[in-house]
Design an enzyme around this catalytic site. Sequence first.
Site, PDB file in Angstrom:
ATOM      1  N   SER A   1      33.454  38.468  37.079  1.00  0.00           N
ATOM      2  CA  SER A   1      33.700  38.737  35.656  1.00  0.00           C
ATOM      3  C   SER A   1      33.565  37.494  34.791  1.00  0.00           C
ATOM      4  O   SER A   1      32.533  36.841  34.802  1.00  0.00           O
ATOM      5  CB  SER A   1      35.071  39.393  35.501  1.00  0.00           C
ATOM      6  OG  SER A   1      35.200  39.908  34.203  1.00  0.00           O
ATOM      7  N   HIS A   2      34.645  37.121  34.103  1.00  0.00           N
ATOM      8  CA  HIS A   2      34.583  36.020  33.142  1.00  0.00           C
ATOM      9  C   HIS A   2      34.971  34.685  33.789  1.00  0.00           C
ATOM     10  O   HIS A   2      34.995  33.666  33.108  1.00  0.00           O
ATOM     11  CB  HIS A   2      35.530  36.316  31.995  1.00  0.00           C
ATOM     12  CG  HIS A   2      36.890  36.716  32.495  1.00  0.00           C
ATOM     13  ND1 HIS A   2      37.165  37.998  32.916  1.00  0.00           N
ATOM     14  CD2 HIS A   2      38.009  36.003  32.696  1.00  0.00           C
ATOM     15  CE1 HIS A   2      38.402  38.053  33.342  1.00  0.00           C
ATOM     16  NE2 HIS A   2      38.945  36.861  33.229  1.00  0.00           N
TER      17      HIS A   2
ATOM     18  N   ASP B   1      31.291  39.457  28.229  1.00  0.00           N
ATOM     19  CA  ASP B   1      31.693  38.488  29.253  1.00  0.00           C
ATOM     20  C   ASP B   1      30.664  38.367  30.383  1.00  0.00           C
ATOM     21  O   ASP B   1      29.566  38.911  30.306  1.00  0.00           O
ATOM     22  CB  ASP B   1      33.073  38.845  29.818  1.00  0.00           C
ATOM     23  CG  ASP B   1      33.023  40.064  30.722  1.00  0.00           C
ATOM     24  OD1 ASP B   1      32.179  40.941  30.476  1.00  0.00           O
ATOM     25  OD2 ASP B   1      33.809  40.132  31.684  1.00  0.00           O
TER      26      ASP B   1
ATOM     27  N   ASP C   1      30.054  39.622  33.334  1.00  0.00           N
ATOM     28  CA  ASP C   1      29.403  40.782  33.936  1.00  0.00           C
ATOM     29  C   ASP C   1      29.210  41.929  32.947  1.00  0.00           C
ATOM     30  O   ASP C   1      28.845  43.034  33.343  1.00  0.00           O
ATOM     31  CB  ASP C   1      30.192  41.255  35.161  1.00  0.00           C
ATOM     32  CG  ASP C   1      31.591  41.711  34.797  1.00  0.00           C
ATOM     33  OD1 ASP C   1      32.149  41.196  33.813  1.00  0.00           O
ATOM     34  OD2 ASP C   1      32.137  42.590  35.494  1.00  0.00           O
TER      35      ASP C   1
ATOM     36  N   ASP D   1      31.286  43.692  30.911  1.00  0.00           N
ATOM     37  CA  ASP D   1      32.174  44.829  30.668  1.00  0.00           C
ATOM     38  C   ASP D   1      33.184  44.605  29.540  1.00  0.00           C
ATOM     39  O   ASP D   1      33.773  45.553  29.048  1.00  0.00           O
ATOM     40  CB  ASP D   1      32.868  45.305  31.956  1.00  0.00           C
ATOM     41  CG  ASP D   1      33.698  44.227  32.624  1.00  0.00           C
ATOM     42  OD1 ASP D   1      33.705  43.078  32.130  1.00  0.00           O
ATOM     43  OD2 ASP D   1      34.326  44.533  33.659  1.00  0.00           O
ATOM     44  N   ARG D   2      33.372  43.349  29.119  1.00  0.00           N
ATOM     45  CA  ARG D   2      34.314  43.116  28.013  1.00  0.00           C
ATOM     46  C   ARG D   2      33.560  42.952  26.692  1.00  0.00           C
ATOM     47  O   ARG D   2      32.371  42.650  26.686  1.00  0.00           O
ATOM     48  CB  ARG D   2      35.133  41.851  28.261  1.00  0.00           C
ATOM     49  CG  ARG D   2      36.059  41.974  29.454  1.00  0.00           C
ATOM     50  CD  ARG D   2      36.991  40.780  29.544  1.00  0.00           C
ATOM     51  NE  ARG D   2      37.922  40.977  30.661  1.00  0.00           N
ATOM     52  CZ  ARG D   2      39.029  40.273  30.836  1.00  0.00           C
ATOM     53  NH1 ARG D   2      39.352  39.312  29.991  1.00  0.00           N
ATOM     54  NH2 ARG D   2      39.818  40.518  31.869  1.00  0.00           N
TER      55      ARG D   2
ATOM     56  N   LYS E   1      34.598  49.582  32.051  1.00  0.00           N
ATOM     57  CA  LYS E   1      34.575  49.259  30.632  1.00  0.00           C
ATOM     58  C   LYS E   1      33.185  48.727  30.306  1.00  0.00           C
ATOM     59  O   LYS E   1      32.435  48.332  31.199  1.00  0.00           O
ATOM     60  CB  LYS E   1      35.682  48.283  30.273  1.00  0.00           C
ATOM     61  CG  LYS E   1      35.741  47.019  31.089  1.00  0.00           C
ATOM     62  CD  LYS E   1      37.102  46.346  30.920  1.00  0.00           C
ATOM     63  CE  LYS E   1      37.252  45.196  31.894  1.00  0.00           C
ATOM     64  NZ  LYS E   1      38.645  44.963  32.285  1.00  0.00           N
TER      65      LYS E   1
HETATM   66  C1  G1P Z   1      43.823  41.251  33.107  1.00  0.00           C
HETATM   67  C2  G1P Z   1      43.975  42.090  31.856  1.00  0.00           C
HETATM   68  C3  G1P Z   1      43.809  43.558  32.202  1.00  0.00           C
HETATM   69  C4  G1P Z   1      42.462  43.772  32.890  1.00  0.00           C
HETATM   70  C5  G1P Z   1      42.348  42.842  34.080  1.00  0.00           C
HETATM   71  C6  G1P Z   1      40.963  42.940  34.727  1.00  0.00           C
HETATM   72  O1  G1P Z   1      44.820  41.604  34.050  1.00  0.00           O
HETATM   73  O2  G1P Z   1      45.220  41.860  31.238  1.00  0.00           O
HETATM   74  O3  G1P Z   1      43.904  44.322  31.037  1.00  0.00           O
HETATM   75  O4  G1P Z   1      42.334  45.105  33.316  1.00  0.00           O
HETATM   76  O5  G1P Z   1      42.551  41.490  33.670  1.00  0.00           O
HETATM   77  O6  G1P Z   1      39.940  42.614  33.844  1.00  0.00           O
HETATM   78  P1  G1P Z   1      46.216  40.799  34.233  1.00  0.00           P
HETATM   79  O7  G1P Z   1      45.851  39.362  34.503  1.00  0.00           O
HETATM   80  O8  G1P Z   1      46.947  40.934  32.942  1.00  0.00           O
HETATM   81  O9  G1P Z   1      46.892  41.478  35.380  1.00  0.00           O
HETATM   82 ZN    ZN Z   2      34.155  41.463  33.223  1.00  0.00          ZN
END
Ligand code: G1P
Ligand code: ZN
Length: 543
Positions: free
Chosen positions: A113-114, A277, A279, A281-282, A376
Amino acid sequence: MQIKEIATRPFDDQRPGTSGLRKKVSVFQQPHYLENFVQSIFDSLDGLSGATLVLGGDGRYHNRQAIQVILRMAAANGVGRVLVGRDGLLSTPAASCVIRKHGTLGGIILSASHNPAGPEGDFGIKYNTANGGPAPEAVTEAIYRRSREIERYRILETADLDLSRDGRQTLGEMQVEVIDPVADYAGLMESLFDFEAIRRLLAGGFRLRFDAMHAVTGPYAEEILQQRLGAPAGSLLHATPLEDFGGGHPDPNLTYASELVEIMYGEDAPDFGAASDGDGDRNMILGRRFFVTPSDSLALLAANARLTPGYRDGLKGIARSMPTSQAADRVAEKLGIPAYETPTGWKFFGNLLDAGLATLCGEESFGTGSDHVREKDGLWAVLFWLNILAARGEPLETIVRAHWREFGRNYYSRHDYEGVATEAAQGLMDALRKRLPDLPGRTLGGHRVDYADDFSYTDPVDGSLSRGQGLRIGFSDGARIVFRLSGTGTEGATLRVYLERYEADPARQDQDAQSALAGLIRLADELAGIRERTGRERPTVIT
Ligand code: G1P
Ligand code: ZN
């Protein structure tokens, strides 16, 4: 070409989290590490023999090497066909789209991801099932159990495939089809949104900036925003995917997408700004000198959904994660459709979408999506907004302010305390949890406590119960404070404090969020002893 059985020994750290298995690149580079996990996936799947899988990733460092290993292992494990994104690329939502469109058994997505990328950065791998969504816990647990007892894996001995050209090749008995990573996804977007109206908007001088943050959405934005919608050159920032994401942190928020934020708050700012981001999805959405909170974005998309072809017939329901502001609930109420409050994490939305109970869903953490895929989807949110802007012909800020006048404004902010000592963070949560039963009925900082609990959720589809999902203190005036420990942090604990205050009066909807929330911020500290227990004077990150 020969299938080899390689003897191996289990690693003890291969339990996938909600977003798959994420580790430092150096961990994945250990001999047999990736292979063990991939074999554990294959061993846990029913119907693998002869099946079709999707394969691709966000293009980060180690993506290319891993793709070749996975292809050779798939061939050795009897997979019939693999659809692989050209150059090994597929954004997370595009992978979900391809799995669904081609009705495959599932797919393997390579992404962290990010999280920063590069030799010192992170790498990740996750398995998505036939509905296009992340594997449910039963599957990830089976993969983990398998990884604990693995003794050998199967791999074909052969040279790397050329993945730079679209078309069919064979690898042993298996077919490999290199696909355009953008085409299916772009087609889906075109079926949901009024591209003609967006083209006219852009041709009429409406200016946008999209920041791909040197990650996977670059090629998607080039094809969709520039080629199909006619956004002029210069509309895209950092559109070339780089293996180290340019050394940046591709998380679309006000801190990490600072270059875009500077442009959007500068002289001669464009009409619309957005970022996605690593990948894809954000998403983050900005107007000219104006930031849309992800919670507001979900509410506004819901309220305006009928302006888009894909959602013209209305929504079945709206789902938000618990800490996401309650702005979307007010829209659901007005539309007369159900609102769902789920624990944090995308997986809880999957059941609601599959069962046809919800159409839109979103999280405060810059994630928005719908039943078009089971992840997402960053660019989807951007196109949804562009469709609304084209249909309404008003500036983004005007549209958001009109929404607030109609529904009220939910001032909202999240304060993160990162890298807190785990014991201190646990102690804070335990002490606060004990105080909760005394709070209802009391007036604190001018707000009367309506309820105070440790959030638990019963899934309306499968009846499963998830406890301990965050401490909520809800006030009768619509304000709310939520405390949660992050489930994704890597060092120590991350305490997240979510603050929300409802303002119905249009004359008082103009404040800066931190000032509007100052009273609740103080109250959160008084209730939980944040400064005292963490030793921190202020949050590490405010969004
Ligand atoms: C965080 C975000 C949550 C998201 C997750 C994965 O998780 O707050 O909304 O689904 O990353 O992208 P957290 O670190 O709060 O558990
Ligand atoms: Zn992502």
